[in-house]
Design a protein around this motif. Structure first.
Motif, PDB file in Angstrom:
ATOM      1  N   THR A 135       0.810  -1.216   0.000  1.00  0.00           N
ATOM      2  CA  THR A 135       0.000   0.000   0.000  1.00  0.00           C
ATOM      3  C   THR A 135       0.851   1.276   0.000  1.00  0.00           C
ATOM      4  O   THR A 135       0.318   2.361   0.213  1.00  0.00           O
ATOM      5  N   SER A 136       2.139   1.135  -0.246  1.00  0.00           N
ATOM      6  CA  SER A 136       2.991   2.326  -0.297  1.00  0.00           C
ATOM      7  C   SER A 136       2.701   3.136  -1.550  1.00  0.00           C
ATOM      8  O   SER A 136       2.042   2.664  -2.491  1.00  0.00           O
ATOM      9  N   LEU A 158      -5.414   3.852   5.154  1.00  0.00           N
ATOM     10  CA  LEU A 158      -4.149   3.164   5.396  1.00  0.00           C
ATOM     11  C   LEU A 158      -3.405   3.688   6.611  1.00  0.00           C
ATOM     12  O   LEU A 158      -2.375   3.133   6.991  1.00  0.00           O
ATOM     13  N   THR A 159      -3.927   4.741   7.221  1.00  0.00           N
ATOM     14  CA  THR A 159      -3.254   5.346   8.369  1.00  0.00           C
ATOM     15  C   THR A 159      -3.064   4.330   9.489  1.00  0.00           C
ATOM     16  O   THR A 159      -4.026   3.689   9.926  1.00  0.00           O
ATOM     17  N   GLY A 160      -1.841   4.152   9.912  1.00  0.00           N
ATOM     18  CA  GLY A 160      -1.538   3.236  11.004  1.00  0.00           C
ATOM     19  C   GLY A 160      -1.396   1.790  10.601  1.00  0.00           C
ATOM     20  O   GLY A 160      -1.072   0.940  11.437  1.00  0.00           O
ATOM     21  N   ARG A 161      -1.629   1.486   9.340  1.00  0.00           N
ATOM     22  CA  ARG A 161      -1.518   0.094   8.900  1.00  0.00           C
ATOM     23  C   ARG A 161      -0.051  -0.273   8.687  1.00  0.00           C
ATOM     24  O   ARG A 161       0.702   0.502   8.089  1.00  0.00           O
ATOM     25  N   PRO A 162       0.388  -1.444   9.147  1.00  0.00           N
ATOM     26  CA  PRO A 162       1.774  -1.861   8.904  1.00  0.00           C
ATOM     27  C   PRO A 162       2.061  -1.973   7.407  1.00  0.00           C
ATOM     28  O   PRO A 162       1.184  -2.339   6.612  1.00  0.00           O
ATOM     29  N   GLU A 247      -0.685  -7.804 -18.719  1.00  0.00           N
ATOM     30  CA  GLU A 247      -0.737  -7.899 -17.269  1.00  0.00           C
ATOM     31  C   GLU A 247      -0.085  -6.665 -16.674  1.00  0.00           C
ATOM     32  O   GLU A 247       0.692  -5.978 -17.352  1.00  0.00           O
ATOM     33  N   ALA A 248      -0.448  -6.367 -15.428  1.00  0.00           N
ATOM     34  CA  ALA A 248       0.064  -5.163 -14.775  1.00  0.00           C
ATOM     35  C   ALA A 248       0.583  -5.505 -13.387  1.00  0.00           C
ATOM     36  O   ALA A 248       0.065  -6.403 -12.713  1.00  0.00           O
ATOM     37  N   GLU A 249       1.592  -4.769 -12.966  1.00  0.00           N
ATOM     38  CA  GLU A 249       2.134  -4.898 -11.616  1.00  0.00           C
ATOM     39  C   GLU A 249       1.605  -3.707 -10.818  1.00  0.00           C
ATOM     40  O   GLU A 249       2.046  -2.575 -10.979  1.00  0.00           O
ATOM     41  N   LEU A 250       0.632  -3.992  -9.945  1.00  0.00           N
ATOM     42  CA  LEU A 250      -0.050  -2.932  -9.194  1.00  0.00           C
ATOM     43  C   LEU A 250       0.066  -3.138  -7.703  1.00  0.00           C
ATOM     44  O   LEU A 250      -0.817  -2.733  -6.941  1.00  0.00           O
ATOM     45  N   GLY A 251       1.125  -3.784  -7.269  1.00  0.00           N
ATOM     46  CA  GLY A 251       1.385  -3.885  -5.844  1.00  0.00           C
ATOM     47  C   GLY A 251       0.817  -5.112  -5.166  1.00  0.00           C
ATOM     48  O   GLY A 251       0.943  -5.241  -3.946  1.00  0.00           O
TER      49      GLY A 251
END
Length: 257
Positions: A135-136, A158-162, A247-251
């Protein structure tokens, strides 16, 4: 429709009891992703599926036991699906090393405590396979056009998520990228990266929990903006580099421990 405030206060099980009635319409096993997940399970013969939902990605050639907190999701499991218990990742009712492998597929973002849940998977199984996402900014937030251009509010979720690195370190996992085919059969958030018109479909959006988490105001604004950009050609101009990709690289990532 669930408001953003209501969704934020719900556990994963409660959320899917509210929004999951049409989940099986668009959420199906994508064979190419399934092959990568099943390869990661290695030679495991007994598999625990945590946050199992309706049973997608459960291998048919091994013994599987499922754990799912949502009654509505459990009710949509096929008659021939693996047996399913009520339970939560953070407190699994099994002895240490009860299974050859434990897997969690696109569910950990709903857990109350991600690290505790992962450590429970590590406790009850000799191998752990988790399908999640980076999620960066570089991994997902600013790479995927839907979150970047239409749903900036996702950053607040995403706040506070590792980070995915912290998740991997918690269980000693390696991280493996998962490419998304352009015609992905599983309608998760990133699945329609080359088919943007799909996000205008109410049924597609109801199968993706992020829309409920953001609330109706953000959803309708994003849909209006996307519809306008598709009609004007702005979307195609901004994302022309995607149109020829298969295909795509989306994390999307597998954590394998």
């Amino acid at each position: 429709m669930v408001t953003a405030r209501e969704a934020e206060s719900m556990s994963g099980g409660q959320l899917y009891d509210t929004i999951g009635a049409t989940y099986t319409v668009t959420r199906r096993t994508e064979p190419r992703i399934a092959a990568q997940i099943w390869a990661a399970l290695g030679d495991a013969r007994t598999v625990l599926n945590v946050g199992a939902g309706t049973g997608s990605y459960e291998p048919s050639d091994r013994y599987v036991l499922a754990v799912e907190p949502s009654a509505l999701m459990r009710s949509q499991r096929p008659a021939d699906a693996a047996p399913c218990l009520i339970g939560f990742a953070e407190k699994l009712p099994f002895d240490d090393r009860s299974f050859d492998a434990a897997m969690a597929i696109a569910s950990i973002h709903h857990w109350q405590d991600l690290i505790a849940g992962l450590r429970e998977l590590r406790r009850v199984a000799r191998r752990v396979v988790v399908f999640t996402h980076d999620t960066s900014d570089a991994g997902w937030l600013h790479r995927f056009w839907l979150t970047r251009d239409y749903l900036p509010e996702v950053a607040n979720l995403l706040t506070g998520r590792p980070s995915v690195t912290e998740l991997a370190e918690a269980i000693g996992a390696r991280i493996e990228p998962v490419p998304i085919p352009w015609d992905c059969a599983d309608g998760f958030l990133e699945a329609y990266w080359r088919r943007p018109e799909a996000y205008l479909d109410e049924n597609v959006r109801r199968g993706i929990s992020v829309w409920a988490a953001l609330g109706p105001d953000a959803e309708q604004r994003a849909v209006r903006s996307l519809r306008d950009d598709l009609a004007s050609g702005r979307w195609a101009e901004r994302n022309r580099d995607l149109l020829e990709l298969n295909e795509a690289e989306l994390g999307l990532r597998l954590l394998i421990a």
